[in-house]
Design a protein around this motif. Sequence first.
Motif, PDB file in Angstrom:
ATOM      1  N   UNK A  22       1.117 -13.163  12.011  1.00 32.62           N
ATOM      2  CA  UNK A  22      -0.276 -12.869  11.508  1.00 32.62           C
ATOM      3  C   UNK A  22       0.091 -13.324   9.759  1.00 32.62           C
ATOM      4  N   UNK A  23      -0.994 -13.898   9.301  1.00 29.41           N
ATOM      5  CA  UNK A  23      -1.031 -13.823   8.166  1.00 29.41           C
ATOM      6  C   UNK A  23      -2.210 -12.355   7.337  1.00 29.41           C
ATOM      7  N   UNK A  24      -1.315 -12.339   5.766  1.00 21.73           N
ATOM      8  CA  UNK A  24      -2.411 -11.509   5.154  1.00 21.73           C
ATOM      9  C   UNK A  24      -3.331 -10.955   5.281  1.00 21.73           C
ATOM     10  N   UNK A  25      -4.146 -10.382   5.062  1.00 22.41           N
ATOM     11  CA  UNK A  25      -5.228  -9.615   4.784  1.00 22.41           C
ATOM     12  C   UNK A  25      -6.014  -8.255   5.235  1.00 22.41           C
ATOM     13  N   UNK A  26      -5.532  -7.878   6.149  1.00 24.96           N
ATOM     14  CA  UNK A  26      -5.582  -6.593   6.753  1.00 24.96           C
ATOM     15  C   UNK A  26      -5.946  -5.006   6.279  1.00 24.96           C
ATOM     16  N   UNK A  27      -6.389  -4.235   7.075  1.00 25.36           N
ATOM     17  CA  UNK A  27      -6.367  -2.446   6.325  1.00 25.36           C
ATOM     18  C   UNK A  27      -5.207  -2.643   5.546  1.00 25.36           C
ATOM     19  N   UNK A  28      -5.255  -1.800   4.602  1.00 22.46           N
ATOM     20  CA  UNK A  28      -4.187  -1.255   3.596  1.00 22.46           C
ATOM     21  C   UNK A  28      -3.757  -0.061   4.819  1.00 22.46           C
ATOM     22  N   UNK A  29      -2.324  -0.373   4.342  1.00 23.65           N
ATOM     23  CA  UNK A  29      -0.974   0.714   5.409  1.00 23.65           C
ATOM     24  C   UNK A  29      -0.989   1.782   4.404  1.00 23.65           C
ATOM     25  N   UNK A  30      -1.261   2.683   5.165  1.00 21.65           N
ATOM     26  CA  UNK A  30      -1.399   4.256   4.924  1.00 21.65           C
ATOM     27  C   UNK A  30      -0.399   5.203   4.485  1.00 21.65           C
ATOM     28  N   UNK A  31       0.833   4.044   4.800  1.00 19.27           N
ATOM     29  CA  UNK A  31       1.775   4.902   4.024  1.00 19.27           C
ATOM     30  C   UNK A  31       1.609   3.893   1.954  1.00 19.27           C
TER      31      UNK A  31
END
Length: 493
Positions: A22-31
């Motif tokens: 999948x390409x980037x652009x989703x929710x921020x990682x909680x980490x």
Amino acid sequence: MTQLPAAGAEAAALLETLGCPLAPGGRPSPIDGSAMPLVPDAADVDAAIARAAAAFAEWRSVPAPVRGALVRRFGDALREQREPLGRLVAIETGKPLSEGVGEVQEMIDICEFATGLSRQLYGLTIASERPEHHMREMWHPLGPVAIISAFNFPVAVWAWNAAIALVCGDSVIWKPSEKTPVTAHAVHALFDRVAAECGAPAGLSQLVPGGRDTGAVLAADPRIPLVSATGSVPMGRAVAQAVAARLGRSLLELGGNAATIVAPSADLDLAVRAIAFGAAGTTGQRCTTMRRLIVHESVCDALLARLKRAYASLPIGDPRAPGMLVGPLIDGDAVSAMATALERARAEGGTVTGGEHLYGNYVRPALAEMPGQSDLVREETFAPILYVLRYSDFAEAIALQRDVPQGLSSSILTNDLREAEAFLSATGSDCGIANVNMGTSGAEIGGAFGGEKETGGGRESGSDAWKAYMRRQTQNVNFGRSLPLAQGVEFEV
């Protein structure tokens, strides 16, 4: 310490390894706030429901042991990918790595359970009052099952439902949490490959990522006889009302507010370990998280001193790092909710130890010694806050344990047999899960999982929870030549 890669970049690399990039652009990682890969919302939910309905029409006629063989193959595929999938769970949710891998193991376990169940979907033979008659009970496939899952267990709870539903002859439609769609995408891609290899009907499982609107469509659609929803109480109420309006079925797994009673005879060494995991494990983001500690006044000071030392030593940080036990909360809203709850606790006269916001989504688990039960203590804050209450007699402890709207999990730490058995009796714990000499979290898949009151009354996973995914039919067979009527009714023509 070795520098770990950005969480979003590592998630993308794991998806490549798993064969579903999948390409980037989703929710921020909680980490670390890095962008996770983007899972687009479902383009046409109505079409997905239609595909699931068409697949059900074929799948219901496949013999149950053959359906079980597909679930077994899926479990084998999960076993082969356990480590990368577990790491992906940890990255997306912020769970420690061992908990992420443990969640995938839970999926494997339920596949094994469901495979055996596929040969044990038993009905009943019932004595008939009429001569030359047989009466029996048969279970049949129900239809497409919608599964709405929550962020804290992004794949295991889907598997609890899907593995059982599939062996029962149902198709499934999965709406993952909008906070954790990436692992769902990876797991579903794996399932699709296995289903194709097994020759299963196209569309047997549908993934429909999206938000509240997608869930509302599933809840309202009459083609879906059962909606299984895991999440908050307000969400569950909305789902239940929509499903009930069309006389469908809902299976609800909603909020929890678990309490542990610590009796005078409790083993305090065992208690510290049980409480620390129960209250701080998964950073307090389990529905079975221990949120209330009801301690006898004779041991409360000694136990609190030990708990404060244990809490101060908990490793907090990037959950991918070796030895980390506490990762981040899921997002900034969760951090704010925790801070607000601790402010209220102090305003109500509570003494708070810990609870500091460290950085990003990272917090220190908190102990809040409260002067008594209150509206705050009765509420569920999805964060690592453990409210501590004192009691003087056992009846008072039970009353405190029961005095909340939720009813999922509970436990007692005691070496007194009478107290243990009283806790497990009808006048003891009012929860769906009651444990003795352990914490409130970490249920095994063999038992039915669920709770009472505002938890929703649903049961998933083991025992006879499979019956929720089937329809019951009472069958009567006359193998004689006369037509006797029940209850001695006479009707001659």
